[in-house]
Design a protein around this motif. Sequence first.
Motif, PDB file in Angstrom:
ATOM      1  N   TYR A 142       0.837  -1.196   0.000  1.00  0.00           N
ATOM      2  CA  TYR A 142       0.000   0.000   0.000  1.00  0.00           C
ATOM      3  C   TYR A 142       0.875   1.251   0.000  1.00  0.00           C
ATOM      4  O   TYR A 142       0.683   2.160  -0.810  1.00  0.00           O
ATOM      5  N   LEU A 143       1.826   1.298   0.922  1.00  0.00           N
ATOM      6  CA  LEU A 143       2.694   2.479   1.040  1.00  0.00           C
ATOM      7  C   LEU A 143       3.486   2.720  -0.243  1.00  0.00           C
ATOM      8  O   LEU A 143       3.600   3.864  -0.702  1.00  0.00           O
ATOM      9  N   GLU A 144       4.025   1.668  -0.830  1.00  0.00           N
ATOM     10  CA  GLU A 144       4.765   1.801  -2.090  1.00  0.00           C
ATOM     11  C   GLU A 144       3.875   2.366  -3.187  1.00  0.00           C
ATOM     12  O   GLU A 144       4.298   3.240  -3.945  1.00  0.00           O
ATOM     13  N   TYR A 145       2.658   1.876  -3.270  1.00  0.00           N
ATOM     14  CA  TYR A 145       1.745   2.349  -4.306  1.00  0.00           C
ATOM     15  C   TYR A 145       1.384   3.814  -4.097  1.00  0.00           C
ATOM     16  O   TYR A 145       1.397   4.605  -5.037  1.00  0.00           O
ATOM     17  N   TRP A 146       1.061   4.188  -2.849  1.00  0.00           N
ATOM     18  CA  TRP A 146       0.673   5.566  -2.570  1.00  0.00           C
ATOM     19  C   TRP A 146       1.815   6.551  -2.829  1.00  0.00           C
ATOM     20  O   TRP A 146       1.574   7.728  -3.048  1.00  0.00           O
ATOM     21  N   GLU A 147       3.048   6.082  -2.819  1.00  0.00           N
ATOM     22  CA  GLU A 147       4.204   6.940  -3.049  1.00  0.00           C
ATOM     23  C   GLU A 147       4.725   6.841  -4.488  1.00  0.00           C
ATOM     24  O   GLU A 147       5.659   7.553  -4.849  1.00  0.00           O
ATOM     25  N   SER A 148       4.106   5.999  -5.306  1.00  0.00           N
ATOM     26  CA  SER A 148       4.577   5.790  -6.677  1.00  0.00           C
ATOM     27  C   SER A 148       4.254   7.003  -7.552  1.00  0.00           C
ATOM     28  O   SER A 148       3.296   7.736  -7.324  1.00  0.00           O
ATOM     29  N   GLU A 149       5.064   7.192  -8.577  1.00  0.00           N
ATOM     30  CA  GLU A 149       4.846   8.279  -9.533  1.00  0.00           C
ATOM     31  C   GLU A 149       3.480   8.130 -10.216  1.00  0.00           C
ATOM     32  O   GLU A 149       2.782   9.120 -10.429  1.00  0.00           O
ATOM     33  N   GLU A 150       3.122   6.891 -10.549  1.00  0.00           N
ATOM     34  CA  GLU A 150       1.838   6.638 -11.219  1.00  0.00           C
ATOM     35  C   GLU A 150       0.676   7.112 -10.352  1.00  0.00           C
ATOM     36  O   GLU A 150      -0.213   7.832 -10.816  1.00  0.00           O
ATOM     37  N   PHE A 151       0.669   6.709  -9.084  1.00  0.00           N
ATOM     38  CA  PHE A 151      -0.423   7.090  -8.184  1.00  0.00           C
ATOM     39  C   PHE A 151      -0.463   8.596  -7.978  1.00  0.00           C
ATOM     40  O   PHE A 151      -1.526   9.215  -8.033  1.00  0.00           O
ATOM     41  N   LEU A 152       0.695   9.206  -7.735  1.00  0.00           N
ATOM     42  CA  LEU A 152       0.746  10.642  -7.478  1.00  0.00           C
ATOM     43  C   LEU A 152       0.277  11.444  -8.696  1.00  0.00           C
ATOM     44  O   LEU A 152      -0.444  12.438  -8.548  1.00  0.00           O
ATOM     45  N   ALA A 153       0.639  10.990  -9.893  1.00  0.00           N
ATOM     46  CA  ALA A 153       0.193  11.673 -11.108  1.00  0.00           C
ATOM     47  C   ALA A 153      -1.318  11.546 -11.281  1.00  0.00           C
ATOM     48  O   ALA A 153      -2.002  12.523 -11.604  1.00  0.00           O
ATOM     49  N   ARG A 154      -1.849  10.349 -11.058  1.00  0.00           N
ATOM     50  CA  ARG A 154      -3.297  10.145 -11.189  1.00  0.00           C
ATOM     51  C   ARG A 154      -4.055  10.940 -10.136  1.00  0.00           C
ATOM     52  O   ARG A 154      -5.114  11.509 -10.403  1.00  0.00           O
ATOM     53  N   SER A 155      -3.516  10.987  -8.922  1.00  0.00           N
ATOM     54  CA  SER A 155      -4.138  11.729  -7.843  1.00  0.00           C
ATOM     55  C   SER A 155      -4.171  13.224  -8.153  1.00  0.00           C
ATOM     56  O   SER A 155      -5.184  13.897  -7.948  1.00  0.00           O
ATOM     57  N   LYS A 156      -3.054  13.739  -8.660  1.00  0.00           N
ATOM     58  CA  LYS A 156      -2.976  15.156  -9.019  1.00  0.00           C
ATOM     59  C   LYS A 156      -3.969  15.480 -10.131  1.00  0.00           C
ATOM     60  O   LYS A 156      -4.679  16.493 -10.068  1.00  0.00           O
ATOM     61  N   GLN A 157      -4.047  14.625 -11.153  1.00  0.00           N
ATOM     62  CA  GLN A 157      -4.977  14.855 -12.255  1.00  0.00           C
ATOM     63  C   GLN A 157      -6.424  14.807 -11.773  1.00  0.00           C
ATOM     64  O   GLN A 157      -7.239  15.652 -12.145  1.00  0.00           O
ATOM     65  N   ALA A 158      -6.755  13.856 -10.930  1.00  0.00           N
ATOM     66  CA  ALA A 158      -8.118  13.742 -10.405  1.00  0.00           C
ATOM     67  C   ALA A 158      -8.475  14.977  -9.576  1.00  0.00           C
ATOM     68  O   ALA A 158      -9.601  15.484  -9.654  1.00  0.00           O
ATOM     69  N   SER A 159      -7.539  15.464  -8.803  1.00  0.00           N
ATOM     70  CA  SER A 159      -7.770  16.666  -8.003  1.00  0.00           C
ATOM     71  C   SER A 159      -8.034  17.873  -8.897  1.00  0.00           C
ATOM     72  O   SER A 159      -8.957  18.660  -8.651  1.00  0.00           O
ATOM     73  N   MET A 160      -7.242  18.012  -9.956  1.00  0.00           N
ATOM     74  CA  MET A 160      -7.453  19.118 -10.895  1.00  0.00           C
ATOM     75  C   MET A 160      -8.810  18.985 -11.580  1.00  0.00           C
ATOM     76  O   MET A 160      -9.523  19.967 -11.759  1.00  0.00           O
ATOM     77  N   ASN A 161      -9.185  17.764 -11.954  1.00  0.00           N
ATOM     78  CA  ASN A 161     -10.484  17.535 -12.598  1.00  0.00           C
ATOM     79  C   ASN A 161     -11.640  17.917 -11.686  1.00  0.00           C
ATOM     80  O   ASN A 161     -12.620  18.522 -12.133  1.00  0.00           O
ATOM     81  N   ARG A 162     -11.548  17.551 -10.419  1.00  0.00           N
ATOM     82  CA  ARG A 162     -12.615  17.872  -9.473  1.00  0.00           C
ATOM     83  C   ARG A 162     -12.754  19.369  -9.259  1.00  0.00           C
ATOM     84  O   ARG A 162     -13.823  19.853  -8.907  1.00  0.00           O
ATOM     85  N   ASN A 163     -11.683  20.116  -9.462  1.00  0.00           N
ATOM     86  CA  ASN A 163     -11.697  21.554  -9.203  1.00  0.00           C
ATOM     87  C   ASN A 163     -11.941  22.398 -10.450  1.00  0.00           C
ATOM     88  O   ASN A 163     -11.870  23.617 -10.384  1.00  0.00           O
ATOM     89  N   THR A 164     -12.236  21.776 -11.587  1.00  0.00           N
ATOM     90  CA  THR A 164     -12.505  22.542 -12.792  1.00  0.00           C
ATOM     91  C   THR A 164     -13.931  23.057 -12.787  1.00  0.00           C
ATOM     92  O   THR A 164     -14.805  22.514 -12.116  1.00  0.00           O
ATOM     93  N   GLU A 165     -14.163  24.109 -13.548  1.00  0.00           N
ATOM     94  CA  GLU A 165     -15.500  24.680 -13.681  1.00  0.00           C
ATOM     95  C   GLU A 165     -15.910  24.603 -15.148  1.00  0.00           C
ATOM     96  O   GLU A 165     -15.148  24.965 -16.038  1.00  0.00           O
ATOM     97  N   ALA A 166     -17.121  24.145 -15.379  1.00  0.00           N
ATOM     98  CA  ALA A 166     -17.577  23.806 -16.725  1.00  0.00           C
ATOM     99  C   ALA A 166     -17.495  24.954 -17.732  1.00  0.00           C
ATOM    100  O   ALA A 166     -17.024  24.776 -18.841  1.00  0.00           O
ATOM    101  N   GLU A 167     -17.945  26.106 -17.384  1.00  0.00           N
ATOM    102  CA  GLU A 167     -17.987  27.233 -18.314  1.00  0.00           C
ATOM    103  C   GLU A 167     -16.972  28.306 -17.963  1.00  0.00           C
ATOM    104  O   GLU A 167     -17.125  29.452 -18.355  1.00  0.00           O
ATOM    105  N   GLY A 168     -15.971  27.957 -17.195  1.00  0.00           N
ATOM    106  CA  GLY A 168     -14.953  28.924 -16.813  1.00  0.00           C
ATOM    107  C   GLY A 168     -15.072  29.322 -15.354  1.00  0.00           C
ATOM    108  O   GLY A 168     -16.024  28.968 -14.662  1.00  0.00           O
ATOM    109  N   LEU A 169     -14.115  30.063 -14.888  1.00  0.00           N
ATOM    110  CA  LEU A 169     -14.026  30.456 -13.483  1.00  0.00           C
ATOM    111  C   LEU A 169     -15.302  31.137 -12.994  1.00  0.00           C
ATOM    112  O   LEU A 169     -15.789  32.075 -13.617  1.00  0.00           O
TER     113      LEU A 169
END
Length: 85
Positions: free
Chosen positions: A44-71
């Motif tokens: 678990y710890l290895e996965y949570w610290e992996s580049e793959e997981f961190l990249a996917r987590s960052k992308q998901a966070s950015m996706n959740r914070n987007t606004e459909a028609e702009g700011l």
Amino acid sequence: MIHDDLIRAAYDTLTGTRYTALRHKLKKNRVQPNFITDEAWRRYLEYWESEEFLARSKQASMNRNTEAEGLGTRPSKHGGGSMFS
């Protein structure tokens, strides 16, 4: 009478929700519970610290914070999960 398939569907939904919440709590607190083996915890710890997981987590966070028609238009254009479920 409630059919077995309805009971199974409700059970699967509930256990899926609880398992997701458990994984979130484990990742957030980073405290190994007694029911998880040392080997599983290490993985678990290895996965949570992996580049793959961190990249996917960052992308998901950015996706959740987007606004459909702009700011300032509305919270998010993403529904928080699969649209095909």
